[in-house]
Write a protein that holds these residues in place. Structure first.
Motif, PDB file in Angstrom:
ATOM      1  N   ASN A  84      43.101  48.747  21.407  1.00  0.00           N
ATOM      2  CA  ASN A  84      43.562  48.785  20.015  1.00  0.00           C
ATOM      3  C   ASN A  84      44.611  49.869  19.815  1.00  0.00           C
ATOM      4  O   ASN A  84      45.553  49.694  19.032  1.00  0.00           O
ATOM      5  CB  ASN A  84      42.387  49.010  19.060  1.00  0.00           C
ATOM      6  CG  ASN A  84      41.552  47.758  18.861  1.00  0.00           C
ATOM      7  OD1 ASN A  84      42.048  46.635  19.032  1.00  0.00           O
ATOM      8  ND2 ASN A  84      40.291  47.927  18.502  1.00  0.00           N
ATOM      9  N   ASN A  88      48.361  49.020  18.463  1.00  0.00           N
ATOM     10  CA  ASN A  88      48.926  49.705  17.298  1.00  0.00           C
ATOM     11  C   ASN A  88      50.193  50.471  17.651  1.00  0.00           C
ATOM     12  O   ASN A  88      51.186  50.437  16.908  1.00  0.00           O
ATOM     13  CB  ASN A  88      47.888  50.661  16.697  1.00  0.00           C
ATOM     14  CG  ASN A  88      46.729  49.935  16.049  1.00  0.00           C
ATOM     15  OD1 ASN A  88      46.884  48.817  15.561  1.00  0.00           O
ATOM     16  ND2 ASN A  88      45.554  50.545  16.046  1.00  0.00           N
ATOM     17  N   SER A  94      49.578  40.600  14.251  1.00  0.00           N
ATOM     18  CA  SER A  94      48.490  39.628  14.414  1.00  0.00           C
ATOM     19  C   SER A  94      49.032  38.259  14.812  1.00  0.00           C
ATOM     20  O   SER A  94      48.308  37.425  15.364  1.00  0.00           O
ATOM     21  CB  SER A  94      47.693  39.517  13.111  1.00  0.00           C
ATOM     22  OG  SER A  94      48.547  39.168  12.029  1.00  0.00           O
ATOM     23  N   ARG A 100      48.377  40.160  22.277  1.00  0.00           N
ATOM     24  CA  ARG A 100      47.170  40.930  21.965  1.00  0.00           C
ATOM     25  C   ARG A 100      46.034  40.562  22.929  1.00  0.00           C
ATOM     26  O   ARG A 100      45.341  41.437  23.461  1.00  0.00           O
ATOM     27  CB  ARG A 100      46.732  40.679  20.513  1.00  0.00           C
ATOM     28  CG  ARG A 100      47.723  41.166  19.472  1.00  0.00           C
ATOM     29  CD  ARG A 100      47.329  40.695  18.092  1.00  0.00           C
ATOM     30  NE  ARG A 100      46.155  41.390  17.612  1.00  0.00           N
ATOM     31  CZ  ARG A 100      46.188  42.460  16.834  1.00  0.00           C
ATOM     32  NH1 ARG A 100      47.344  42.977  16.459  1.00  0.00           N
ATOM     33  NH2 ARG A 100      45.077  43.037  16.427  1.00  0.00           N
ATOM     34  N   GLN A 104      44.136  42.956  25.840  1.00  0.00           N
ATOM     35  CA  GLN A 104      42.688  43.163  25.825  1.00  0.00           C
ATOM     36  C   GLN A 104      42.015  42.673  27.101  1.00  0.00           C
ATOM     37  O   GLN A 104      41.031  43.266  27.551  1.00  0.00           O
ATOM     38  CB  GLN A 104      42.097  42.463  24.596  1.00  0.00           C
ATOM     39  CG  GLN A 104      42.507  43.118  23.288  1.00  0.00           C
ATOM     40  CD  GLN A 104      42.171  42.267  22.068  1.00  0.00           C
ATOM     41  OE1 GLN A 104      41.990  41.056  22.177  1.00  0.00           O
ATOM     42  NE2 GLN A 104      42.100  42.903  20.905  1.00  0.00           N
TER      43      GLN A 104
END
Length: 216
Positions: A84, A88, A94, A100, A104
């Motif tokens: 995260n 950021n 999003s 993203r 992860q």
């Protein structure tokens, strides 16, 4: 021509003027070039040039060129860096769900996240995806999850195990397709041993072919 992946689209935490580039005598300030040091959002120190702060920022945003604009000090190792945090800092919206998810899944340890920061140069969507792809290939080829650990994870949570093993998004539907095709923990290990970069879709297709042949 400057390609899009060369641009540096990242926030700046600090910028200071260091000295004149050529040590000019007194002249118009608008014609004097200065070296500037910039701390970027990833906590790396850059050197760039400009006639003033705004110009130095513009040159920095044009990207690394190995002569005037380049990293002079990498970010210190951050033992608390999370996915995260990276999302950021890189201002990944999003809407960029693929990026993203890749961060992860591929950067699933603090060591990998710090390695990503250390290997990143220009910050933009294209460069981020290229680096993530290169690191995914590296980890699948040379740093694959051990068979023992994979089998342990598979017993506890096969969806998560396949995600970590293939380093790609796997949901319950994909797992059902894998299981229906005759996929097992042992088959995944066998396939990855033979072809480390095999995707889950390719593994499902191979399992389906093997299942079909067994009925002939």
């Amino acid at each position: 021509m400057i390609t899009r992946y060369k641009f540096n689209k990242q926030d700046i935490k600090n910028i200071i003027c260091i000295r004149q580039v050529w040590g000019q005598e007194v002249s118009s300030e608008e014609t004097e070039l200065y070296y500037y040091h910039i701390i970027d959002v990833l906590n790396r120190k850059w050197q760039t040039i400009g006639y003033n702060v705004s110009d130095a920022i513009r040159v920095f945003q044009n990207g690394c060129d190995d002569k005037w604009t380049y990293i002079i000090e990498q970010a210190p190792y951050n033992p608390d860096l999370t996915t995260n945090d990276l999302i950021n800092m890189l201002s990944i919206t999003s809407d960029a769900s693929d990026t993203r998810n890749a961060i992860q899944i591929i950067l699933n340890t603090v060591e990998r996240r710090n390695a990503f920061v250390n290997r990143m140069v220009n910050v933009n969507e294209e460069s981020t995806l290229v680096l993530l792809g290169a690191m995914q290939e590296q980890y699948l080829t040379y740093n694959q999850l051990s068979d023992k650990e994979f089998m342990k994870l598979y017993t506890a949570n096969p969806v998560n195990a396949l995600t970590v093993y293939f380093l790609e998004p796997v949901d319950i539907i994909a797992f059902w397709e894998w299981e229906t095709a005759g996929g097992t923990c042992e088959k995944a290990i066998q396939y990855k041993l033979e072809k480390p970069l095999m995707t889950l879709i390719q593994a499902i297709e191979r399992a389906e072919d093997e299942t079909s042949l067994s009925f002939l």
